[in-house]
Scaffold this motif. Structure first.
Motif, PDB file in Angstrom:
ATOM      1  N   HIS A 393     -47.961 -76.151 -15.922  1.00 46.69           N
ATOM      2  CA  HIS A 393     -46.877 -75.398 -16.800  1.00 46.69           C
ATOM      3  C   HIS A 393     -47.838 -74.713 -17.202  1.00 46.69           C
ATOM      4  N   ARG A 396     -48.940 -72.105 -15.183  1.00 45.65           N
ATOM      5  CA  ARG A 396     -47.807 -71.284 -14.864  1.00 45.65           C
ATOM      6  C   ARG A 396     -46.952 -69.998 -16.273  1.00 45.65           C
ATOM      7  N   SER A 399     -49.881 -67.135 -16.223  1.00 45.55           N
ATOM      8  CA  SER A 399     -49.272 -65.960 -14.953  1.00 45.55           C
ATOM      9  C   SER A 399     -48.490 -64.921 -15.878  1.00 45.55           C
ATOM     10  N   HIS A 405     -48.815 -62.679 -10.733  1.00 44.19           N
ATOM     11  CA  HIS A 405     -48.090 -63.555  -9.731  1.00 44.19           C
ATOM     12  C   HIS A 405     -48.789 -63.553  -8.331  1.00 44.19           C
ATOM     13  N   TRP A 408     -52.273 -70.450  -7.636  1.00 36.39           N
ATOM     14  CA  TRP A 408     -53.129 -71.172  -8.005  1.00 36.39           C
ATOM     15  C   TRP A 408     -53.595 -72.366  -6.786  1.00 36.39           C
ATOM     16  N   LEU A 449     -46.831 -68.811  -7.493  1.00 43.22           N
ATOM     17  CA  LEU A 449     -46.287 -68.622  -9.182  1.00 43.22           C
ATOM     18  C   LEU A 449     -44.566 -69.558  -9.139  1.00 43.22           C
ATOM     19  N   MET A 452     -44.664 -73.055  -8.368  1.00 37.91           N
ATOM     20  CA  MET A 452     -44.937 -73.223  -9.791  1.00 37.91           C
ATOM     21  C   MET A 452     -43.375 -73.617 -10.523  1.00 37.91           C
ATOM     22  N   THR A 453     -42.995 -72.101 -10.599  1.00 37.32           N
ATOM     23  CA  THR A 453     -41.865 -71.992 -11.985  1.00 37.32           C
ATOM     24  C   THR A 453     -39.874 -72.621 -11.667  1.00 37.32           C
ATOM     25  N   PRO A 456     -41.920 -77.080 -10.471  1.00 32.82           N
ATOM     26  CA  PRO A 456     -43.300 -77.521 -11.348  1.00 32.82           C
ATOM     27  C   PRO A 456     -43.684 -79.145 -10.616  1.00 32.82           C
TER      28      PRO A 456
END
Length: 486
Positions: A393, A396, A399, A405, A408, A449, A452-453, A456
């Protein structure tokens, strides 16, 4: 889209929702570079169809007879209205990042076909729109709404069971306003850190507008690139272990936890502006990136200390800023007045967007319920879970704040583990559970990303799941990874 014009030309450029672009010529026209479809002229009545009459009229204030229009290659519709508008305007087209299907059949061959369509986007990312049929003779598209009941579950099952390794996807359902049981599905495939993916023993990629089989040489090249990425994050992780300030001071009595997150694309000053705004212990980016992530950490592991709140000092470092315990505020030299190892937290945000963290309490002495019993050194695996979730997080949020964008790189390491068991087992009566047979633990992974969104917990579990399996505590912390992230 880039514009170039003489000083006396005043072009109007309108950015539309979802990646649609229109440019309005001035008196002498506008030169465009890049992928603007300058050869495709859109009459104003179609512009009004796309934007609504009010916006269309406003853009048309220059009295042109048409505008230049394009659909960006990474575009995917966000609503049924948006999809319908683009189809009716005659501007829908397949691209390197977009595939379009009429339906998903129920036969085994149909499922395999969708699996191949999804796998092809794993390398560069893309989307599949389901519910639009092409007339190949006229090169036009017609909306063909699908029955939505059970469709999302079928797609997810195909992505998980027929693609090797399983592919992470995000599904957007675009239901009809007049009949919510029917509509369209947009399947978004983020760039996969494990690409390329196989279906039926064959690796697939995407050409300009078509799916293709990857050659052995291409597969070898992608696998080699993945190994290079793994080596890079492992080197960064080792560097953090080597610079441990408590070990350097000769005062390490416990195992330590190390975390690394690094933008996959190098940008020396990615977070510089963000860091320059930090003026106090609760200023940006500390509050947004570090404290802001706490709402996503499940209470079952948030209770493990030290939390990021122990990082009460801000320190200037050669690579950026640190949010650290007071014992590390002077040049990251560990100079405690007493035993403060277990309270030590050091979180760095680098100018290039990298995140580094060190926590001084991966192991701890535990005396159990009987204060007269001999203390046992145990592993705080719950603390590692909490920080793995936090790390995802933090990256995220950084970012979002920096506009980065791309993907990672993540790494986690823990030391001082051999011969110890989890605190979870030590707290049982009678104490039981396996003792860990390695002195250290390391894992690395990569993530987009989008993942991760959307997922996660999946990323965090890739980092710490193997440690939990080795300690027999996977079920104990399952909820920490499945906590809703919203």
């Amino acid at each position: 889209m880039h514009l170039s014009e003489p000083a006396d030309i005043n072009p109007f450029t309108e950015t539309l929702q979802g990646g649609l672009f229109a440019c309005l010529p001035g008196r002498h026209g506008v030169k465009t570079r890049g992928r603007c479809g300058g050869d495709r002229r859109l009459p104003l009545e179609k512009l009004e169809l796309l934007l609504g009459s009010e916006r269309g009229a406003r853009i048309a204030s220059g009295q042109p007879d048409s505008v230049c229009f394009m659909v960006e290659s990474t575009w995917a519709p966000e609503s049924e209205h948006e999809l319908r508008s683009v189809v009716e305007a005659g501007m829908l087209t397949e691209t390197h990042h977009l595939d379009i299907k009429r339906e998903i059949g129920v036969k085994p061959g149909d499922r395999a076909e969708l699996a191949r369509d999804l796998a092809q986007f794993a390398i560069d990312g893309g989307a599949v729109i389901v519910g639009v049929e092409e007339d190949k003779a006229t090169r036009t598209w017609t909306l063909t709404p699908q029955k939505l009941v059970g469709l999302q579950e079928r797609i997810e099952q195909i992505a998980n069971s027929q693609i090797d390794p399983p592919l992470s996807i995000a599904i957007r359902v675009l239901a009809l306003a007049e009949d919510p049981t029917q509509g369209y599905v947009v399947i978004q495939v983020p760039v996969s850190p494990r690409a390329p993916h196989m279906v039926g023993g064959i690796y697939y990629g995407r050409g300009e507008t078509r799916r293709n089989r990857l050659s052995d040489a291409e597969v070898t090249r992608y696998h080699a690139a993945r190994r290079d990425t793994t080596s890079r994050i492992e080197d960064l992780l080792q560097a953090e272990i080597d610079r441990d300030p408590i070990i350097a001071a000769g005062q390490a009595r416990r195992g330590h936890l190390y975390l690394v997150a690094q933008p996959e694309i190098d940008h020396d000053e990615l977070a510089l502006t963000l860091l320059e705004s930090a003026q106090g212990p609760m200023a940006e980016p500390y509050r947004t990136i570090t404290a802001g992530a706490e709402q996503f950490v499940h209470q079952s592991v948030r209770i493990y200390e030290p939390s990021p709140g122990y990082a009460s000092s801000i320190a200037i470092r050669s690579t950026g800023r640190a949010y650290c315990s007071q014992t590390l505020s002077d040049g990251r030299r560990y100079r405690p007045d007493g035993d403060f190892e277990s309270d030590t937290v050091d979180i760095e945000v680098h100018e290039d967007g990298g995140i580094r963290a060190m926590v001084g309490r991966m192991t701890e002495e535990y005396a159990g319920r009987n204060s007269r019993s001999t203390p046992e050194s145990v592993i705080f695996d719950g603390l590692a879970v909490a920080y793995a979730v936090r790390l995802v997080h933090w990256a995220r949020m950084l970012s979002v704040l920096t506009g980065y964008h791309s993907g990672w790189l993540f790494g986690i390491a823990a030391t001082g583990l051999e011969g110890r068991r989890s605190l979870v087992w030590a707290q049982r009566f009678p104490p039981r559970g396996p003792h860990y047979d390695q002195d250290s633990y390391r894992r690395t992974t990569t993530a987009t990303l989008t993942e991760m969104t959307e997922h996660p917990g999946v990323v965090a579990k890739r980092l710490i799941g193997a440690l939990l399996r080795g300690l027999g505590t996977t079920e104990e912390f399952q909820e920490a990874f499945s906590q809703p992230q919203n």
